[in-house]
Design a protein around this motif. Structure first.
Motif, PDB file in Angstrom:
ATOM      1  N   ARG A 310      19.562  15.425 -72.412  1.00 46.46           N
ATOM      2  CA  ARG A 310      19.417  16.706 -73.111  1.00 46.46           C
ATOM      3  C   ARG A 310      19.735  17.842 -72.157  1.00 46.46           C
ATOM      4  NH1 ARG A 310      14.061  19.233 -75.999  1.00 46.46           N
ATOM      5  NH2 ARG A 310      13.554  19.686 -73.834  1.00 46.46           N
ATOM      6  N   TYR A 311      20.642  18.709 -72.596  1.00 50.83           N
ATOM      7  CA  TYR A 311      21.087  19.808 -71.740  1.00 50.83           C
ATOM      8  C   TYR A 311      21.708  20.886 -72.632  1.00 50.83           C
ATOM      9  CZ  TYR A 311      24.048  22.461 -68.558  1.00 50.83           C
ATOM     10  OH  TYR A 311      24.661  23.472 -67.859  1.00 50.83           O
ATOM     11  N   GLY A 312      21.562  22.160 -72.213  1.00 50.81           N
ATOM     12  CA  GLY A 312      22.225  23.254 -72.906  1.00 50.81           C
ATOM     13  C   GLY A 312      21.245  24.151 -73.619  1.00 50.81           C
ATOM     14  N   PHE A 313      20.675  25.090 -72.914  1.00 52.64           N
ATOM     15  CA  PHE A 313      19.628  25.986 -73.410  1.00 52.64           C
ATOM     16  C   PHE A 313      20.299  27.273 -73.865  1.00 52.64           C
ATOM     17  CE2 PHE A 313      15.839  28.633 -73.092  1.00 52.64           C
ATOM     18  CZ  PHE A 313      14.810  27.756 -73.418  1.00 52.64           C
ATOM     19  N   ARG A 328      31.512  22.276 -77.054  1.00 56.89           N
ATOM     20  CA  ARG A 328      31.442  22.587 -75.628  1.00 56.89           C
ATOM     21  C   ARG A 328      30.267  21.874 -74.973  1.00 56.89           C
ATOM     22  NH1 ARG A 328      29.221  27.153 -73.072  1.00 56.89           N
ATOM     23  NH2 ARG A 328      29.065  28.277 -75.060  1.00 56.89           N
ATOM     24  N   MET A 329      29.133  21.865 -75.645  1.00 53.55           N
ATOM     25  CA  MET A 329      27.964  21.180 -75.099  1.00 53.55           C
ATOM     26  C   MET A 329      28.163  19.667 -75.063  1.00 53.55           C
ATOM     27  SD  MET A 329      25.628  23.259 -74.054  1.00 53.55           S
ATOM     28  CE  MET A 329      27.000  24.238 -73.431  1.00 53.55           C
ATOM     29  N   LYS A 330      28.830  19.132 -76.061  1.00 54.36           N
ATOM     30  CA  LYS A 330      29.097  17.690 -76.085  1.00 54.36           C
ATOM     31  C   LYS A 330      29.959  17.283 -74.898  1.00 54.36           C
ATOM     32  CE  LYS A 330      30.674  14.037 -79.203  1.00 54.36           C
ATOM     33  NZ  LYS A 330      31.221  13.747 -80.554  1.00 54.36           N
ATOM     34  N   ARG A 331      30.973  18.072 -74.600  1.00 58.46           N
ATOM     35  CA  ARG A 331      31.826  17.774 -73.435  1.00 58.46           C
ATOM     36  C   ARG A 331      31.030  17.893 -72.141  1.00 58.46           C
ATOM     37  NH1 ARG A 331      35.522  20.847 -76.523  1.00 58.46           N
ATOM     38  NH2 ARG A 331      35.138  22.687 -75.224  1.00 58.46           N
ATOM     39  N   SER A 332      30.154  18.887 -72.073  1.00 59.55           N
ATOM     40  CA  SER A 332      29.324  19.048 -70.879  1.00 59.55           C
ATOM     41  C   SER A 332      28.428  17.831 -70.667  1.00 59.55           C
ATOM     42  CB  SER A 332      28.465  20.311 -70.993  1.00 59.55           C
ATOM     43  OG  SER A 332      29.242  21.476 -71.010  1.00 59.55           O
ATOM     44  N   HIS A 333      27.860  17.322 -71.737  1.00 57.18           N
ATOM     45  CA  HIS A 333      27.011  16.142 -71.630  1.00 57.18           C
ATOM     46  C   HIS A 333      27.767  14.965 -71.039  1.00 57.18           C
ATOM     47  CE1 HIS A 333      23.554  17.166 -74.624  1.00 57.18           C
ATOM     48  NE2 HIS A 333      23.878  18.199 -73.878  1.00 57.18           N
ATOM     49  N   PHE A 352      25.080  12.598 -80.771  1.00 57.70           N
ATOM     50  CA  PHE A 352      24.949  13.963 -80.241  1.00 57.70           C
ATOM     51  C   PHE A 352      24.384  14.845 -81.342  1.00 57.70           C
ATOM     52  CE2 PHE A 352      26.588  18.278 -79.856  1.00 57.70           C
ATOM     53  CZ  PHE A 352      26.227  18.604 -78.562  1.00 57.70           C
ATOM     54  N   TRP A 353      23.399  15.683 -80.982  1.00 57.55           N
ATOM     55  CA  TRP A 353      22.780  16.538 -81.999  1.00 57.55           C
ATOM     56  C   TRP A 353      22.206  17.804 -81.376  1.00 57.55           C
ATOM     57  CZ3 TRP A 353      20.612  12.161 -80.011  1.00 57.55           C
ATOM     58  CH2 TRP A 353      19.315  12.225 -79.488  1.00 57.55           C
ATOM     59  N   ALA A 354      21.865  18.746 -82.238  1.00 56.53           N
ATOM     60  CA  ALA A 354      21.220  19.992 -81.834  1.00 56.53           C
ATOM     61  C   ALA A 354      19.797  20.008 -82.352  1.00 56.53           C
ATOM     62  CB  ALA A 354      21.980  21.195 -82.389  1.00 56.53           C
ATOM     63  N   GLY A 355      18.923  20.713 -81.659  1.00 56.82           N
ATOM     64  CA  GLY A 355      17.542  20.878 -82.095  1.00 56.82           C
ATOM     65  C   GLY A 355      17.021  22.239 -81.677  1.00 56.82           C
ATOM     66  N   TYR A 356      16.123  22.798 -82.458  1.00 58.89           N
ATOM     67  CA  TYR A 356      15.634  24.151 -82.221  1.00 58.89           C
ATOM     68  C   TYR A 356      14.179  24.139 -81.756  1.00 58.89           C
ATOM     69  CZ  TYR A 356      19.861  25.462 -84.680  1.00 58.89           C
ATOM     70  OH  TYR A 356      21.184  25.599 -85.035  1.00 58.89           O
ATOM     71  N   LEU A 357      13.862  25.090 -80.915  1.00 56.41           N
ATOM     72  CA  LEU A 357      12.472  25.294 -80.512  1.00 56.41           C
ATOM     73  C   LEU A 357      12.194  26.785 -80.470  1.00 56.41           C
ATOM     74  CD1 LEU A 357      12.241  26.344 -77.309  1.00 56.41           C
ATOM     75  CD2 LEU A 357      12.849  23.984 -76.872  1.00 56.41           C
ATOM     76  N   SER A 358      10.912  27.112 -80.430  1.00 58.66           N
ATOM     77  CA  SER A 358      10.494  28.509 -80.454  1.00 58.66           C
ATOM     78  C   SER A 358       9.633  28.803 -79.236  1.00 58.66           C
ATOM     79  CB  SER A 358       9.704  28.779 -81.744  1.00 58.66           C
ATOM     80  OG  SER A 358       9.193  30.095 -81.752  1.00 58.66           O
ATOM     81  N   LEU A 359       9.915  29.906 -78.576  1.00 58.56           N
ATOM     82  CA  LEU A 359       9.149  30.365 -77.423  1.00 58.56           C
ATOM     83  C   LEU A 359       8.646  31.780 -77.681  1.00 58.56           C
ATOM     84  CD1 LEU A 359      11.564  29.347 -74.497  1.00 58.56           C
ATOM     85  CD2 LEU A 359       9.740  27.964 -75.487  1.00 58.56           C
ATOM     86  N   SER A 360       7.628  32.166 -76.945  1.00 55.99           N
ATOM     87  CA  SER A 360       7.213  33.566 -76.930  1.00 55.99           C
ATOM     88  C   SER A 360       7.384  34.098 -75.521  1.00 55.99           C
ATOM     89  CB  SER A 360       5.755  33.720 -77.388  1.00 55.99           C
ATOM     90  OG  SER A 360       4.882  33.001 -76.538  1.00 55.99           O
TER      91      SER A 360
END
Length: 444
Positions: A310-313, A328-333, A352-360
Motif C-alpha cells: 500500500r502506497y500513495g497518500f 500512475r499509482m499502479k505503476r509506482s507500486h 489493485f484498488w483505492a480506499g478512502y480514510l478520514s483524518l482531522s
C-alpha cells in the motif's frame, strides 16, 4: 440536519477491484431496504464503528430493533480496503511526549476494540486470517531510523510498552527483504484480511439487528423524528440514530469543514510459489508500517503467501480519484515492489484498488451526541479496525447512558478542529503533503 444528497455523485463510488474481497468465496449480501419501516434505532454505515454500535445496542436492548443501513456491501467499503492492521498503540500522532495520559487513553481504547474483536473472531469462528504477529515500524534510511524510530522508541519507553529494535541481518531474517535499515517491533498488533473480518462481523450480528445492504441514505432528518430516505422513496424511521459513515457524514451537515478525506492505493500479489517463498525467506505473516507515514509504504506478507503493498497518500476532498491518478499509482507500486523484492521478479501484483480514510487536523475523532436523538462515531484517523470498533461500542453505551468507564477516554480526545475554506484548504493540504513527501523521499 435536513441535508438531502442531490446526486449519486455524493455517494460512495469505490472501484470494484478490492483484492481482499476478490480472493474470498462468493457471499450473498443482505437484501436492500425495499419498503418503509420503523425501528427503535437506526445506524448508518456498516463499517467497524457501525457494526460495533449495532451489536452493542442490540445487547444492551435485547427487546428493541436496530436497522443497520450500508450503502454498499459489507467489506466492500473502506472497512474492507485497508491494510489489515488492528493497532494497539498510539499511531498517527496519537501520543504527546509531554502528555503521556493521552497515549494511555489511546492504548485503553485500542485494546478495548482489539479485545472485542479477539472474542468475536473466536466465538463466531470468523475465517479472516486473524493473527497475533505484531507489527514492524520500518525505516529505509539511517537518518529516518535515527530521527523517527528513535522518537517512537522514546514514546514507548515513556508509556512503559515493550518493543524490540531490529536491524540489519536480524531484520532481513524476519521479513526477507534487505530494503530496510531498521525497525521497531511491537507485539500487540493483530493482522487480518479486513474484508473477511468485515463480512464475518456483519454476518454474525444479533437477531434484533436488521442489516440492509446496498441501501444508501439519500436524505437524513433529525426532527420531528429521525428518518432516512433511501432510493425509491423508502423511509426508515427510528427513535434514535447513530451515524458511522465516516467522511460522508459531512453530506448530512455534520462536522462540515472538520474532516480531511484522503485516498490511498493498495496492491495484492498472487500467492507465492514454494520456490518463491524460499527465495524470499524470512518468516510468514508479518506486517510493516512505514516510519514516515506519508512518504513510506505499508506491507503485509499474509498467511496465504501473498504480499500486500500500500502506497500513495493523496488528498481527496470530493472522495473521488481520477483514472490517471490510479494508473500512475499502479505503476509506482510495480516499481517500488520490485525494489523491495528483486528476488521475486516473476511475481505479479494481481489486484489493485483505492480506499478512502478520514483524518482531522488535530487527530480528534468525530464522536459524541450531535442532537437530542442523533449520535456519531466517525473519523478513524487511519486506525479504523481497533479504534472504530471501540468508538462504535462506546457510542452505543453513551446513547444508552450506561456510564461505561471508557466513555471519558473518548470524550477526552476532543473534537476535530475547524479547517479553512476551499480552495485555501486544498492549497494548504497539498503544499503540506508535497513538503512531507520531499522530506521523506528516502522512504519510498
Amino acid at each position: 440536519m435536513n441535508a438531502p444528497l442531490h446526486s449519486d455523485k455524493l455517494l460512495p463510488a469505490d472501484d470494484k477491484t478490492n483484492g481482499w474481497s476478490a480472493i474470498l468465496p462468493r457471499r450473498n449480501p443482505r437484501a436492500p431496504a425495499q419498503k418503509s419501516a420503523s425501528f427503535d434505532w437506526l445506524v448508518v454505515g456498516a463499517g467497524y464503528a457501525g457494526v460495533s454500535a449495532a451489536r452493542r445496542l442490540a445487547m444492551l436492548n435485547p427487546s428493541q430493533s436496530i436497522a443497520l443501513l450500508e450503502a454498499q456491501q459489507a467489506g466492500e467499503g473502506a472497512q474492507g480496503r485497508n491494510a489489515g492492521f488492528a493497532i494497539d498503540l498510539p499511531h498517527n500522532n496519537d501520543h504527546n511526549p509531554d502528555n503521556t495520559e493521552k497515549g494511555f487513553r489511546h492504548i485503553r481504547l485500542s485494546r478495548y476494540g482489539i479485545d472485542s474483536l479477539d472474542e468475536l473472531v473466536r466465538a463466531h469462528a470468523i475465517d479472516c486470517q486473524w493473527s497475533r504477529s505484531g507489527r514492524y515500524d520500518c525505516a529505509v534510511s539511517p537518518e529516518i531510523s535515527r530521527r523517527l524510530l528513535g522518537a517512537t522508541a522514546a514514546e514507548l519507553d515513556s508509556l512503559g510498552e515493550p518493543y524490540e529494535i531490529v536491524r540489519g541481518e536480524a531484520l532481513h531474517e524476519r521479513i526477507g527483504t534487505r530494503y530496510y535499515d531498521s525497525a521497531v517491533y511491537t507485539p500487540g498488533t493483530r493482522l487480518v484480511n479486513p474484508a473477511a473480518l468485515s463480512r464475518g462481523l456483519a454476518d454474525t450480528l444479533p437477531s434484533n439487528v436488521h442489516l440492509f445492504e446496498n441501501s444508501p441514505v439519500l436524505e437524513l432528518e433529525a426532527e420531528p423524528t429521525v428518518a432516512a430516505t433511501l432510493p425509491g422513496g423508502v423511509r426508515i424511521s427510528a427513535r434514535k440514530a447513530v451515524l458511522t459513515n465516516n467522511a460522508f457524514i459531512s453530506r448530512f451537515g455534520c462536522f462540515k469543514r472538520q474532516l480531511l478525506p484522503f485516498v490511498l492505493f493498495a496492491s495484492l500479489s498472487r500467492p507465492l510459489t514454494l520456490e518463491e517463498r524460499k527465495q524470499l525467506g524470512g518468516t510468514l505473516d508479518w506486517g510493516i508500517t512505514p516510519a514516515h507515514g506519508i512518504a513510506g509504504a505499508t506491507l503485509r506478507y499474509t498467511q496465504d503467501f501473498r504480499i500486500l503493498f500500500r502506497y500513495g497518500f493523496q488528498f481527496a476532498p470530493t472522495l473521488r480519484c481520477s483514472d490517471s491518478l490510479r494508473e500512475r499509482m499502479k505503476r509506482s507500486h510495480e516499481v517500488l515492489f520490485k525494489a523491495r523484492f528483486p528476488m521475486l521478479d516473476q511475481v505479479k501484483l494481481e489486484h489493485f484498488w483505492a480506499g478512502y480514510l478520514s483524518l482531522s487536523q488535530n487527530g480528534a475523532p468525530g464522536w459524541g451526541q450531535l442532537s437530542k436523538d442523533v449520535y456519531a462515531a466517525v473519523n478513524c484517523n487511519g486506525v479504523g479496525i481497533a479504534k472504530q470498533t471501540a468508538a462504535g461500542a462506546l457510542i452505543a453505551e453513551l446513547a444508552c447512558d450506561t456510564g461505561h468507564p471508557l466513555i471519558s477516554d473518548m470524550m477526552a480526545l476532543g473534537s476535530p478542529d475547524m479547517l479553512p475554506r476551499r480552495p485555501f484548504l486544498d492549497v494548504g493540504v497539498r503544499t503540506y503533503l508535497a513538503a512531507q513527501k520531499w522530506a521523506g523521499r528516502s522512504e519510498k
